[in-house]
Design a protein around this motif. Structure first.
Motif, PDB file in Angstrom:
ATOM      1  N   THR A 224       0.830  -1.208   0.000  1.00 50.62           N
ATOM      2  CA  THR A 224       0.000   0.000   0.000  1.00 50.62           C
ATOM      3  C   THR A 224       0.865   1.258   0.000  1.00 50.62           C
ATOM      4  N   LEU A 225       2.010   1.169   0.667  1.00 49.36           N
ATOM      5  CA  LEU A 225       2.889   2.340   0.771  1.00 49.36           C
ATOM      6  C   LEU A 225       3.700   2.576  -0.496  1.00 49.36           C
ATOM      7  N   TYR A 226       3.875   1.528  -1.296  1.00 52.49           N
ATOM      8  CA  TYR A 226       4.833   1.588  -2.406  1.00 52.49           C
ATOM      9  C   TYR A 226       4.668   2.798  -3.337  1.00 52.49           C
ATOM     10  N   PRO A 227       3.413   3.165  -3.717  1.00 55.75           N
ATOM     11  CA  PRO A 227       3.269   4.330  -4.603  1.00 55.75           C
ATOM     12  C   PRO A 227       3.836   5.617  -4.010  1.00 55.75           C
ATOM     13  N   HIS A 228       4.055   5.651  -2.696  1.00 55.70           N
ATOM     14  CA  HIS A 228       4.583   6.863  -2.051  1.00 55.70           C
ATOM     15  C   HIS A 228       6.106   6.872  -2.008  1.00 55.70           C
ATOM     16  N   THR A 229       6.752   5.824  -2.522  1.00 62.24           N
ATOM     17  CA  THR A 229       8.214   5.768  -2.479  1.00 62.24           C
ATOM     18  C   THR A 229       8.814   6.490  -3.677  1.00 62.24           C
ATOM     19  N   GLY A 230      10.141   6.650  -3.645  1.00 62.44           N
ATOM     20  CA  GLY A 230      10.856   7.183  -4.807  1.00 62.44           C
ATOM     21  C   GLY A 230      11.352   8.600  -4.611  1.00 62.44           C
ATOM     22  N   ARG A 231      11.120   9.159  -3.421  1.00 66.00           N
ATOM     23  CA  ARG A 231      11.560  10.538  -3.214  1.00 66.00           C
ATOM     24  C   ARG A 231      12.860  10.648  -2.428  1.00 66.00           C
ATOM     25  N   ALA A 232      13.178   9.638  -1.627  1.00 66.80           N
ATOM     26  CA  ALA A 232      14.360   9.737  -0.761  1.00 66.80           C
ATOM     27  C   ALA A 232      15.657   9.549  -1.545  1.00 66.80           C
ATOM     28  N   HIS A 233      16.690  10.234  -1.094  1.00 66.25           N
ATOM     29  CA  HIS A 233      18.031   9.978  -1.600  1.00 66.25           C
ATOM     30  C   HIS A 233      18.636   8.900  -0.700  1.00 66.25           C
ATOM     31  N   ARG A 234      18.904   7.727  -1.287  1.00 65.52           N
ATOM     32  CA  ARG A 234      19.404   6.582  -0.524  1.00 65.52           C
ATOM     33  C   ARG A 234      20.920   6.533  -0.644  1.00 65.52           C
ATOM     34  N   ILE A 235      21.590   6.625   0.496  1.00 63.29           N
ATOM     35  CA  ILE A 235      23.047   6.721   0.497  1.00 63.29           C
ATOM     36  C   ILE A 235      23.628   5.535   1.266  1.00 63.29           C
TER      37      ILE A 235
ATOM     38  N   LEU B   5      10.732   3.588   4.870  1.00 62.68           N
ATOM     39  CA  LEU B   5      11.277   4.868   5.322  1.00 62.68           C
ATOM     40  C   LEU B   5      11.140   5.926   4.232  1.00 62.68           C
ATOM     41  N   ASP B   6      11.310   5.495   2.993  1.00 59.19           N
ATOM     42  CA  ASP B   6      11.140   6.390   1.842  1.00 59.19           C
ATOM     43  C   ASP B   6       9.691   6.886   1.798  1.00 59.19           C
ATOM     44  N   ALA B   7       8.754   5.954   1.871  1.00 62.03           N
ATOM     45  CA  ALA B   7       7.334   6.316   1.841  1.00 62.03           C
ATOM     46  C   ALA B   7       6.964   7.207   3.025  1.00 62.03           C
ATOM     47  N   ALA B   8       7.644   6.979   4.169  1.00 64.84           N
ATOM     48  CA  ALA B   8       7.331   7.761   5.372  1.00 64.84           C
ATOM     49  C   ALA B   8       7.819   9.199   5.249  1.00 64.84           C
ATOM     50  N   GLY B   9       8.558   9.495   4.157  1.00 64.91           N
ATOM     51  CA  GLY B   9       8.868  10.883   3.870  1.00 64.91           C
ATOM     52  C   GLY B   9      10.266  11.347   4.244  1.00 64.91           C
ATOM     53  N   PHE B  10      11.162  10.438   4.639  1.00 68.73           N
ATOM     54  CA  PHE B  10      12.524  10.877   4.947  1.00 68.73           C
ATOM     55  C   PHE B  10      13.233  11.278   3.657  1.00 68.73           C
ATOM     56  N   ALA B  11      13.832  12.451   3.681  1.00 67.66           N
ATOM     57  CA  ALA B  11      14.484  12.980   2.477  1.00 67.66           C
ATOM     58  C   ALA B  11      15.787  12.245   2.204  1.00 67.66           C
ATOM     59  N   VAL B  12      16.436  11.799   3.281  1.00 67.32           N
ATOM     60  CA  VAL B  12      17.719  11.115   3.157  1.00 67.32           C
ATOM     61  C   VAL B  12      17.671   9.824   3.956  1.00 67.32           C
ATOM     62  N   ILE B  13      18.140   8.734   3.361  1.00 67.01           N
ATOM     63  CA  ILE B  13      18.262   7.480   4.091  1.00 67.01           C
ATOM     64  C   ILE B  13      19.715   7.043   4.027  1.00 67.01           C
ATOM     65  N   LEU B  14      20.354   6.991   5.192  1.00 74.42           N
ATOM     66  CA  LEU B  14      21.752   6.558   5.275  1.00 74.42           C
ATOM     67  C   LEU B  14      21.778   5.084   5.653  1.00 74.42           C
ATOM     68  N   ILE B  15      22.347   4.253   4.779  1.00 75.36           N
ATOM     69  CA  ILE B  15      22.399   2.819   5.038  1.00 75.36           C
ATOM     70  C   ILE B  15      23.845   2.456   5.344  1.00 75.36           C
ATOM     71  N   GLU B  16      24.101   2.131   6.610  1.00 72.30           N
ATOM     72  CA  GLU B  16      25.472   1.838   7.034  1.00 72.30           C
ATOM     73  C   GLU B  16      25.707   0.337   7.030  1.00 72.30           C
ATOM     74  N   THR B  17      26.768  -0.102   6.342  1.00 72.55           N
ATOM     75  CA  THR B  17      27.048  -1.530   6.300  1.00 72.55           C
ATOM     76  C   THR B  17      28.540  -1.771   6.340  1.00 72.55           C
ATOM     77  N   VAL B  18      28.935  -2.932   6.828  1.00 70.54           N
ATOM     78  CA  VAL B  18      30.351  -3.254   6.933  1.00 70.54           C
ATOM     79  C   VAL B  18      30.874  -3.684   5.564  1.00 70.54           C
ATOM     80  N   GLY B  19      32.140  -3.374   5.297  1.00 66.67           N
ATOM     81  CA  GLY B  19      32.698  -3.591   3.963  1.00 66.67           C
ATOM     82  C   GLY B  19      32.921  -5.043   3.607  1.00 66.67           C
ATOM     83  N   ALA B  20      33.045  -5.310   2.323  1.00 71.98           N
ATOM     84  CA  ALA B  20      33.389  -6.620   1.758  1.00 71.98           C
ATOM     85  C   ALA B  20      32.218  -7.594   1.775  1.00 71.98           C
ATOM     86  N   GLY B  21      32.111  -8.365   0.738  1.00 70.81           N
ATOM     87  CA  GLY B  21      31.129  -9.435   0.719  1.00 70.81           C
ATOM     88  C   GLY B  21      29.831  -9.065   0.028  1.00 70.81           C
TER      89      GLY B  21
END
Lengths: 335, 335
Positions: free
Chosen positions: B35-46, B140-156
């Motif tokens: 249901t939320l999907y149509p509201h996605t696509g606005r956030a900058h995902r980093i 989170l995108d649909a919820a209206g956050f302008a920026v989403i920072l995705i932190e992950t450990v390197g390699a793999g």
């Protein structure tokens, strides 16, 4: 099939060719693998993993040399073991990734007919890499190598996959890799059968050894206070306590002890019955993987390419969520 | 659906609950996602990734603070951006893994209503983790956050997966992480849009910066001598040259420059048309993943459990190779 016969007879050229076919997912290679499969199951598969900078490759190199010269144990008159090395590590000199300087003396290994080295071509998708590695390890097993050392870089799915295909997992650490390095151990410890602190002549080695011991003790306490784990431990005759071993791989220090520890772990697996449990989990996981892959290929083969592309377009236009679009694809109602 | 309405209106409690449902793969959560999907696509995902010990978490922390206080650019009167942080890193203090000492002042972030922090529970299989992360980022995108920072450990694989779901990938390095660390860059550079040398006040920082610049130049040369790449570059109006930025995250040095570089990259994506290309590749990959998963579930639901177990037993007895057994399972001839 001629190539299968030759691989079983120890023909290195035929082996190298077959491995390339399998890496490229050629049908002839996969067919050969099916024919070879009944000959698998004898090799001790050892995963060696850790962060970049720990000296994994030197350790793998030295361990292979040691096994060739001394076998598993210095106490017994154990025979020299034939060793295959599979490097699934973009930073490994085996896989040609270390373009800023390969400090390891590879010539110690090349030229020994009892050692076979194979590096995986680095690809974008590590998923395909893990798939190909599984198949190549089966071929090396069927080809009669007593020991298969699988070197991979630490952290991430690839590591978990490698751990799944190994009987014994050695996690390599080194002093001075930064403040929060200890933290990652929480995840890695779950898969480690043996811990190595390489470069143990560097300052800070004592701290690293102590930190790992501490983490292991905490994990041990957690296990003891968990009634389920307790019952399980009581059921298996022995409980494996991962040892923490210091090594200085480039000088060969601690390598005999590491070989002995790996040998002990294998004995533990056999005596406790855990070997069969691990094999079962490994094969189940592999079959589920193949089932997913083949169902997908079969599904896509039976409908026009445009069907998937149309569904993709709907999702890109935000008219449908991916999950919904896929469900409708499978149920055959699109548009 | 009430919970969807509340998430769209900015209700944090409803958001947190929905994220938990999605992490646990509850049907209600997945339905809400559709249901939320149509509201996605606005956030900058980093995506922000790098080896343990590079200080990624401090960097993420500081970047989030900066965006809240200054927005993207110091030159313009840009508005403060709402920021969501998703930590998919077992060593991150956000995900509670750093049990040997959390040196980062988290309190700078907590209490700001424009910042939302979510850590992923560490699980054995990172595959499931990546799947859940994708879904949670959509919410989170649909919820209206302008920026989403995705932190992950390197390699793999996890890193590659995270890179696939991000618009901009920041790879973090630090001086003094060991001799062969440079080597891994070969693989990481393929996914990096921006390179950061954090802890740039440490000895050796100049060398690390130079080494990364060198690797980038070599990669640039390779691209220029490849006629295909040349044609492709000519087609897109501009070519992105990944910058290498020094930072000292715990002091806040270089953070404004990093924010500016991320902003520049986003502009480049939009102007060159690469944004649409990346989105298409990302969604395609996600749908293929879901298709594999749902076909498998559907297949297993339509036959007795014993069928798969029987096939597994044949493989364990080395009577059939896994690939052959799976093919026969699909074709419906077992035994």
């Amino acid at each position: 099939m001629e190539s299968v016969e030759r691989v079983l007879k120890g023909d290195r050229l035929a082996l190298a060719r077959l491995l390339t076919q399998i890496e490229n997912e050629e049908p002839s290679g996969l067919e050969a693998l099916s024919t070879l499969y009944p000959h698998t199951g004898r090799a001790h598969r050892i995963g060696i993993t850790g962060a970049p900078g720990t000296g994994k490759s030197s350790l793998v190199n030295r361990l292979a040399l040691h096994l060739r010269q001394n076998g598993w144990s210095e106490q017994t008159d154990s025979e020299a073991e034939s060793v295959a090395i599979v490097a699934v590590d973009p930073s490994s000199p085996f896989s040609g990734g270390a373009f800023l300087g390969d400090r390891i003396r590879m010539r110690d290994l090349y030229g020994d007919p009892g050692i076979f080295i194979r590096s995986m071509a680095s690809r974008g998708a590590l998923g395909g890499l893990a798939r190909a590695t599984v198949d190549m390890v089966e071929v090396l097993d069927a080809a009669g190598f007593a020991v298969i050392l699988i070197e991979t870089v630490g952290a991430g799915q690839a590591e978990v996959d490698i751990a799944r295909m190994a009987h014994t997992v050695v996690v390599v650490d080194a002093p001075g890799l930064g403040d929060d390095v200890q933290a990652i151990k929480a995840g890695i410890l779950e898969i480690a059968d043996i811990l190595v602190v390489n470069k143990a002549d560097l300052p800070g080695a004592e701290n690293t050894l102590r930190a790992l011991q501490l983490v292991l003790e905490l994990a041990g306490t957690a296990q003891r206070t968990n009634p389920d784990a307790k019952a399980e431990n009581a059921a298996s005759k022995t409980v494996w306590q991962p040892p923490v071993l210091p090594t200085v791989a480039i000088q060969g220090d601690g390598i005999a002890e590491l070989a002995q520890a790996i040998h002990n772990h294998r004995e533990h697996l056999d005596l406790s019955g855990e070997y069969a449990v691990r094999e079962r989990a490994r094969v189940r996981n592999e079959m589920e993987d193949l089932l997913r892959q083949q169902l997908m290929a079969g599904f896509l083969a039976h409908q026009p390419e445009s069907t998937f592309e149309d569904a993709l377009a709907m999702v890109l236009a935000k008219k449908k969520a991916p999950r919904q679009a896929v469900r409708e694809l499978i149920e055959g109602r699109n548009g």
